[in-house]
Design a protein around this motif. Structure first.
Motif, short mmCIF file in Angstrom:
data_model
loop_
_atom_site.label_atom_id
_atom_site.label_comp_id
_atom_site.label_asym_id
_atom_site.label_seq_id
_atom_site.Cartn_x
_atom_site.Cartn_y
_atom_site.Cartn_z
N LEU A 430 0.85 -1.20 0.00
CA LEU A 430 0.00 0.00 0.00
C LEU A 430 0.88 1.24 0.00
CD1 LEU A 430 -2.62 -0.94 2.77
CD2 LEU A 430 -2.98 -1.02 0.30
N MET A 431 0.58 2.15 -0.91
CA MET A 431 1.24 3.47 -0.92
C MET A 431 0.42 4.40 -1.79
SD MET A 431 5.20 4.44 -1.39
CE MET A 431 5.80 6.09 -1.05
N ASN A 432 -0.59 5.02 -1.18
CA ASN A 432 -1.56 5.88 -1.89
C ASN A 432 -2.39 5.09 -2.89
OD1 ASN A 432 -0.36 7.93 -0.42
ND2 ASN A 432 0.88 8.64 -2.13
N THR A 433 -2.10 3.84 -3.08
CA THR A 433 -2.88 2.92 -3.88
C THR A 433 -2.50 1.52 -3.43
OG1 THR A 433 -3.55 2.35 -6.15
CG2 THR A 433 -1.21 2.69 -5.77
N ARG A 434 -3.14 0.51 -3.99
CA ARG A 434 -2.86 -0.87 -3.60
C ARG A 434 -2.14 -1.59 -4.73
NH1 ARG A 434 -6.47 -5.41 -0.47
NH2 ARG A 434 -5.44 -7.24 -1.34
N SER A 435 -1.26 -2.49 -4.37
CA SER A 435 -0.49 -3.24 -5.35
C SER A 435 -1.25 -4.46 -5.84
CB SER A 435 0.84 -3.70 -4.74
OG SER A 435 0.62 -4.82 -3.88
N LEU A 454 3.81 -5.64 -8.39
CA LEU A 454 3.55 -4.38 -9.10
C LEU A 454 2.72 -3.44 -8.24
CD1 LEU A 454 3.55 -2.68 -11.76
CD2 LEU A 454 1.41 -3.84 -12.31
N LEU A 455 3.22 -2.21 -8.04
CA LEU A 455 2.47 -1.14 -7.38
C LEU A 455 2.67 0.13 -8.20
CD1 LEU A 455 2.24 -0.35 -3.58
CD2 LEU A 455 2.40 1.47 -5.27
N ASP A 456 1.59 0.61 -8.81
CA ASP A 456 1.70 1.76 -9.69
C ASP A 456 0.43 2.59 -9.58
OD1 ASP A 456 3.57 2.57 -12.30
OD2 ASP A 456 1.48 3.22 -12.52
N ILE A 457 0.58 3.91 -9.70
CA ILE A 457 -0.57 4.80 -9.59
C ILE A 457 -1.55 4.59 -10.74
CG2 ILE A 457 0.27 6.77 -10.92
CD1 ILE A 457 -1.35 6.87 -7.40
N SER A 458 -1.10 3.98 -11.85
CA SER A 458 -1.99 3.71 -12.99
C SER A 458 -2.80 2.43 -12.79
CB SER A 458 -1.17 3.58 -14.28
OG SER A 458 -0.51 4.80 -14.58
N THR A 459 -2.44 1.65 -11.79
CA THR A 459 -3.05 0.34 -11.59
C THR A 459 -4.39 0.46 -10.88
OG1 THR A 459 -0.90 -0.72 -11.55
CG2 THR A 459 -2.70 -1.91 -10.52
N THR A 460 -5.33 -0.41 -11.24
CA THR A 460 -6.62 -0.51 -10.56
C THR A 460 -6.73 -1.89 -9.93
OG1 THR A 460 -7.72 1.04 -12.06
CG2 THR A 460 -9.13 -0.53 -10.89
#
Length: 604
Positions: A430-435, A454-460
């Motif tokens: 977790l870092m402002n979104t979930r991996s 994978l942890l990316d701000i583009s990921t849903t």
């Protein structure tokens, strides 16, 4: 268990080409498109944004320097799609920490966006209802650390809170109280890699408020069984005085079977190590003047904790029943579980409980067993461009038990985190979104994950959980049509789908109650409408009364959905995501009951 190929630095070719070389689209699968949406572009734009700065920031994008006088964004046009571009921090205002998100690095490989976040160490977030996701205003948040109380703040009308006077490396306990909700505590540690920490906290509504006369024996009942029994005249205020008027007990059952985060803290024992829970319960005792109450000197009470649904299989229905267990009390000051007492298994009515005698009262109790020592999980986090993600919170979650452990990725994205030995677990960040979520089975030593997560701000990431019945609910994701191919469908019989070099996974498929089922989209491969449904596949009961819950982390934004009333069907249309031509998505709530064909074919 991951089935896509590893991505390791340095990256020397485009991600889309890299992923295509990992397998691409099987030619005989009509749901998968390996082609384009109008072909492969030869140029791209890169948008760079800066937030949180109080001065001038200079960044380099390839050979070009960009200067920001405060927050803002700039776009670099006409960048070759075949060119690898590095974004670096050249200079920032004195005293500010700035990192690219979510990797928390000062130098990254960039595709189309680079987001820089600046500021001093801070903590912020929202207080929300666990079921409805609605904001909880006027919640009190008491923040403590090793030196004592650090702050006492109140959430705003939108549920928000913030704290600026925090210190790198300081372990803080956030104890939250709100009318109508069970008390909860979250643990936060600000790190050098993650100085700007966002922590939203979800509260559970109380199950029952029971009133009794303090001069009588006080038996507080939940779901037909006595969960707390206090002798007559056995309660006093903090000053030692008798209660004013009647006593009210707010009782909440904390069954972590589908959501282990419903218990406060990080499952840490005050004596060291971690434990798994077999059931938990919360009590808040007050008199009519709203004074908090505790046991009078030399008075004992009886606490009975119902056994959690997921734990019944191993400790009651197994070959040997666990007759003697341990009762732990949660300490809001330290954020750990201690004051252990012997707890015995009893059967009352139709309910199994663990019953203990206590000489002091805590707001939260759990029965359980400590982990055997020695097992750890080693791995790493990366974003879509292969940048290592530093300062992210790493969590292991039991699949065949109820428990969590927490850790943090280091400056190189690596982590080493304790876990229960010889058990099935999930691992995510977790870092402002979930991996993305990894499934693994631990050993008695170090388990090394085969691939970075994978942890990316583009990921849903879409997470479905539910109760003991129905036994099997299924996640169903439908994507838009692409040229020459039908809509893609991600579900239990088609767990991995690749479109335009972007892969979507059903990371976790659960068929034995509770969940979670986890669906991950690395990014949106096509513009258009994406639909998400929950299907009742097997078992008794309904989706609504299970109860089901869907949590969505979409491009850095989070949403929670619970079924509404009305005429319930076996197919719940939860939400759509409408994606524009820039491949940015907007979540559109639906929360409708539809016919089975919706879950089989989508509605478009």
């Amino acid at each position: 268990m991951f089935t896509h190929c590893s991505i390791v630095r340095p990256i020397t070719i485009l991600l889309t080409l890299l992923l295509a070389s990992c397998g691409g689209a099987p030619a005989d699968n009509p749901n998968i498109s390996g082609g384009g949406n109008g072909g492969v572009a030869t140029e791209r734009n890169i948008t760079v944004s800066v937030t949180g700065t109080s001065g001038t920031v200079v960044l380099s994008i390839g050979e070009l320097n960009l200067t920001f006088s405060g927050d803002g964004s700039q776009t670099v046009s006409g960048v070759s799609s075949a060119e690898e571009v590095i974004a670096r921090i050249v200079s920032v205002p004195e005293g500010e920490s700035c990192f690219f998100t979510p990797s928390a690095q000062t130098e990254i490989t960039v595709n189309r966006t680079a987001d820089l976040e600046c500021g001093g160490p801070s903590l912020s977030g929202y207080i929300k209802d666990f079921v409805s996701d609605s904001a909880i205003p006027a919640a009190t948040i008491r923040v403590t650390h090793a030196a004592g109380e650090l702050a006492n703040i109140t959430s705003g009308s939108d549920g928000s809170y913030s704290l600026e006077n925090v210190t790198i490396g300081d372990r803080m306990v956030l104890s939250v109280r709100a009318d109508g909700y069970a008390p909860y505590s979250a643990i936060v540690t600000i790190t050098a890699q993650r100085p700007i920490f966002e922590q939203s906290i979800f509260l559970s509504r109380i199950d029952r408020a029971k009133t009794a006369s303090p001069s009588d024996v006080m038996d507080f009942v939940l779901n037909g069984v006595t969960v707390l029994s206090v002798p007559a005249n056995g309660l006093v205020t903090a000053s030692g005085a008798a209660p004013t008027g009647d006593v009210t007990a707010e009782i909440t059952l904390l069954d972590g079977s589908s959501e282990p985060r419903s218990l406060p803290g990080h499952y840490e024992l005050s004596a060291g190590g971690h434990f798994e829970t077999h059931g938990a319960i919360s009590f808040v005792l007050k008199d009519s003047a709203d004074n908090a109450l505790s046991l009078a000197p030399s008075v004992n009470a009886v606490v009975s904790v119902p056994v959690a649904q997921r734990a019944k299989e191993s400790i009651i229905n197994g070959e040997t029943q666990l007759i003697i267990n341990t009762l732990y009390a949660f300490d809001e000051t330290t954020g750990t579980w201690g004051d252990s007492q012997i707890s015995r298994l009893v059967f009352e009515g139709v309910t199994y409980l663990y019953r203990s005698t206590v000489s002091s009262l805590s707001n939260v109790y759990s029965v359980g067993q400590p982990y055997p020592s020695g097992a750890t999980v080693s791995g790493c986090l990366i974003d879509l461009q292969g940048n290592f993600v530093a300062g992210a919170q790493i969590i292991t979650q039991g699949q065949d038990y109820i428990g969590l452990t927490y850790g943090t990725s280091d400056a190189n994205g690596n982590f080493l985190i304790p876990a229960k030995p010889e058990s099935d677990i999930l691992v995510y960040g977790l870092m402002n979104t979930r991996s993305q979520t990894a499934e693994a089975t631990t050993t008695e030593g170090v388990l090394v994950l085969n691939e970075c997560i994978l942890l990316d701000i583009s990921t849903t990431v879409i997470t479905l959980t539910w109760g003991i019945n129905p036994v099997d609910l299924d996640s169903q994701l439908f994507g838009p049509e692409s040229e020459g191919a039908a809509r893609f469908h991600v579900f239990f019989n088609n767990k991995i789908v690749t479109v335009n070099g972007i892969t979507m996974f059903l990371d976790v498929d659960d068929v034995t109650s509770f969940g979670p089922e986890v669906t991950t989209l690395q990014a949106f491969p096509l513009p258009g409408t994406y639909e998400f449904f929950v299907k009742l596949y097997a078992g008794t009961g309904t989706i609504a009364n299970s109860p089901a819950r869907v949590e969505v982390n979409a491009q850095g934004n989070s949403f929670v959905f619970s079924p509404r009333g009305g005429t319930v069907s076996e197919c719940w249309h939860v939400f759509d995501i409408v994606v524009d031509n820039d491949l940015q998505g907007v979540v559109i709530p639906k929360n409708n009951w539809v016919s089975d064909s919706g879950c089989d074919n989508g509605l478009r």
